[in-house]
Design an enzyme around this catalytic site. Sequence first.
Site, PDB file in Angstrom:
ATOM      1  N   LYS A 115       1.075  -1.267  -0.023  1.00  0.00           N
ATOM      2  CA  LYS A 115       0.047   0.044  -0.041  1.00  0.00           C
ATOM      3  C   LYS A 115       0.947   1.256   0.035  1.00  0.00           C
ATOM      4  CE  LYS A 115       0.935   1.163   4.415  1.00  0.00           C
ATOM      5  NZ  LYS A 115       1.616   2.421   4.795  1.00  0.00           N
ATOM      6  N   ASP A 118      -2.541  -1.844   9.942  1.00  0.00           N
ATOM      7  CA  ASP A 118      -2.410  -1.709   8.627  1.00  0.00           C
ATOM      8  C   ASP A 118      -2.967  -3.114   8.169  1.00  0.00           C
ATOM      9  OD1 ASP A 118      -1.589   0.973   8.812  1.00  0.00           O
ATOM     10  OD2 ASP A 118       0.408   0.326   7.978  1.00  0.00           O
TER      11      ASP A 118
HETATM   12  O1  C5P Z   1      -0.461  -1.310  14.712  1.00  0.00           O
HETATM   13  P1  C5P Z   1       1.069  -1.617  14.659  1.00  0.00           P
HETATM   14  O2  C5P Z   1       1.666  -2.763  15.430  1.00  0.00           O
HETATM   15  O3  C5P Z   1       1.332  -2.017  13.097  1.00  0.00           O
HETATM   16  O4  C5P Z   1       1.778  -0.501  14.958  1.00  0.00           O
HETATM   17  C1  C5P Z   1       3.277  -0.655  15.131  1.00  0.00           C
HETATM   18  C2  C5P Z   1       3.545   0.758  16.107  1.00  0.00           C
HETATM   19  O5  C5P Z   1       3.352   1.824  15.216  1.00  0.00           O
HETATM   20  C3  C5P Z   1       2.645   0.800  17.376  1.00  0.00           C
HETATM   21  O6  C5P Z   1       3.541   0.238  18.366  1.00  0.00           O
HETATM   22  C4  C5P Z   1       2.897   2.399  17.690  1.00  0.00           C
HETATM   23  O7  C5P Z   1       4.166   2.707  18.160  1.00  0.00           O
HETATM   24  C5  C5P Z   1       2.841   2.792  16.164  1.00  0.00           C
HETATM   25  N1  C5P Z   1       1.549   3.388  15.741  1.00  0.00           N
HETATM   26  C6  C5P Z   1       0.729   4.519  16.198  1.00  0.00           C
HETATM   27  N2  C5P Z   1      -0.280   4.831  15.666  1.00  0.00           N
HETATM   28  C7  C5P Z   1      -1.107   4.037  14.853  1.00  0.00           C
HETATM   29  C8  C5P Z   1      -0.339   2.897  14.382  1.00  0.00           C
HETATM   30  C9  C5P Z   1       0.905   2.810  14.726  1.00  0.00           C
HETATM   31  O8  C5P Z   1       1.486   5.055  17.231  1.00  0.00           O
HETATM   32  N3  C5P Z   1      -2.401   4.384  14.480  1.00  0.00           N
END
Ligand code: C5P
Length: 297
Positions: free
Chosen positions: A10, A137
């Site tokens: 993406k 994502d």
């Molecule tokens: O959701 P995911 O595990 O992919 O997110 C990885 C990291 O990215 C999270 O631990 C956080 O630090 C950051 N993040 C965030 N806000 C979001 C998505 C991700 O702060 N909306």
Amino acid sequence: MSVTVRVPAKVNVQLGVAAARPDGFHDLANVFLAVGLYDEVTVTPADELRVTCAGPDAASVPLDRTNLAARAALALAERRGIEPAVHLHIAKDIPVAGGMAGGSADGAGALVACDALWGTGASRAELLDICAELGSDVPFSLVGGAALGTGRGEKLAPLEVGGTFHWVFAMAERGLSTPAVFREFDRLTAGREIPAPEADPALLTALSKGDPEALAAALTNDLQPAALSLYPELAATLKTGEQAGALATLVSGSGPTTAFLVPDATTATRVATALQDSGTCRTTRTAAGPVPGATVL
Ligand code: C5P
């Protein structure tokens, strides 16, 4: 017997970021577009859970239970009370730690593949629930096309797209960690009032009309200053693409992959060559979108 699922990368055509929530995540207005660069996840019965990976970036892919593909298989198996006895093979073409949701693609792909292999018959809603548990994502990797993601990006509303958009992607020499980029965003915006992000109506119109010039004028990424702060060399890559004829340039998600919107496939080839020759990136790829999400082959 085995099942193979193909899942796209993406690019975020808008990434509006709010201040950090108490849980550390950030609320987003995240407009995703799936583009035709793919990982393929193949699942085969095995004695125990095992992950292998092939592709140019395979050496930097974790093969343990931190891999989102392994976590997806474990999550579905646990819900059904079965053993996750499968071999997951990832044919990886999406850059690793690049801001193009490659890890998320593998999570969504493994989930759909295991569901088909095990005949678990999970509903779309259950699959999306598991995806949201795996990462912000991952739900989008399942659905593909174009969508507005709110919350931390996991609450999706599909978007109309009236044409095909052509892109060049420049892969950087090293990766950037998504949490590190969000932390840098927090540092750069500390003490500032950040308005709640909303999808830009002009951008949504550009998507629905399939108008690349209008989309170029509307592309934004609130994480771009943070990515550039951690990876200043990206500025030279962006400048090279702009000078070579891109309509607009942008860091993809949390980076460090840079994205170049171009009017057509011919310009894509020209911009990719200029970027490659400039020495300001590791490699380039061209891709168009939108494309469908996780698909059983
Ligand atoms: O959701 P995911 O595990 O992919 O997110 C990885 C990291 O990215 C999270 O631990 C956080 O630090 C950051 N993040 C965030 N806000 C979001 C998505 C991700 O702060 N909306």
